[in-house]
Design an enzyme around this catalytic site. Structure first.
Site, PDB file in Angstrom:
ATOM      1  N   ASP A 144      -8.153  -0.424   1.420  1.00  0.00           N
ATOM      2  CA  ASP A 144      -8.624  -1.537   0.592  1.00  0.00           C
ATOM      3  C   ASP A 144      -8.924  -1.065  -0.823  1.00  0.00           C
ATOM      4  OD1 ASP A 144      -9.021  -3.842   2.599  1.00  0.00           O
ATOM      5  OD2 ASP A 144     -10.081  -2.185   3.552  1.00  0.00           O
ATOM      6  N   ASP A 162      -6.871   5.936   1.000  1.00  0.00           N
ATOM      7  CA  ASP A 162      -7.740   4.829   1.388  1.00  0.00           C
ATOM      8  C   ASP A 162      -6.857   3.574   1.425  1.00  0.00           C
ATOM      9  OD1 ASP A 162     -10.228   3.328   1.767  1.00  0.00           O
ATOM     10  OD2 ASP A 162      -9.926   2.669  -0.289  1.00  0.00           O
TER      11      ASP A 162
END
EC number: 3.1.3.18
Length: 232
Positions: free
Chosen positions: A18, A16
């Protein structure tokens, strides 16, 4: 559970973005506060909205307006969402930075033969440009955002298609994330998941029952080796 390819594809680690690879809260909430100021509403502190980042920009905007005592119609929210994306696109990396230990971890994984990819609900263009500004874009064989495919996390196809685009072995894949969405996506895809506790989540990541929780990227390589079903 994914099965190995007969063509001996490389193992892969999918991240991922953020709250996992990068601390981006300052720029995201900075953009929110520009919109709130234009609307005559008070700013939101990073600490107040941090857990909402994983829910996306629309949730951030709604929280900001609710805190200021104003509700939004769906049409107005869509309009402000477009404004948010346009402004944020010009301020992707004013204060954002990689979390400590990210680059050495990427180095070690690559040296061990792992392919690397990003699977994020951030728009693909923003994701690619941010990773370029952070100096790590070239490290990833695929960078797939919310709009890359017709589906996005927690739909497991977002993750499995990212693995396919990167040319990795789905049977030797590991996901790394920070949120409920990341853990749910990996579990639905039958892929083991490492969670970090310093990102953007509405509950402690331990409660989401990932396979492993690491508190620093220094521990990532050993966690990946533990979960890699084909590791020697």
């Amino acid at each position: 559970m994914p099965t190995s390819s007969p063509d001996a594809l490389p193992p892969i680690v999918v991240f991922d973005l953020d709250g996992t690879l990068a601390e981006t809260a300052g720029d995201l909430i900075g953009t929110l506060n520009v919109i709130l100021e234009r609307e005559g509403l008070p700013p939101v502190a990073v600490s107040q909205a941090r857990e909402l980042i994983g829910a996306g920009a629309r949730a951030l905007i709604q929280r900001g307006f609710s805190a200021g005592g104003r509700e939004l119609t769906p049409d107005r929210l869509d309009e402000l969402f477009r404004v948010f994306l346009a402004h944020y696109g010009q301020h992707l990396c004013d204060v954002s930075h990689l979390f400590p230990g990210v680059v050495p971890s990427l180095d070690r994984l690559e040296e061990a033969g792992y392919r690397l990819a990003v699977c994020t609900n951030k728009p693909e263009d923003h994701s690619v440009r941010l990773l370029e500004l952070l100096g790590v874009k070239a490290r990833f064989a695929a960078i797939c955002g919310r709009d890359t495919f017709p589906y996005f996390k927690p739909d497991p196809r977002h993750l499995t298609e990212t693995i396919a685009r990167a040319g990795g072995d789905p049977a030797r894949a590991v996901m790394v994330g920070d949120s409920r969405t990341d853990v749910a996506t990996a579990k639905a895809a039958g892929i083991p998941v490492v969670a970090v506790p310093f990102g953007y989540t509405d509950v402690p990541v331990e409660e989401l029952e990932p396979d492993v929780v690491i508190s620093h990227f220094d521990a990532l390589y050993e966690a990946v080796r533990q979960l890699d079903r084909g590791a020697a």
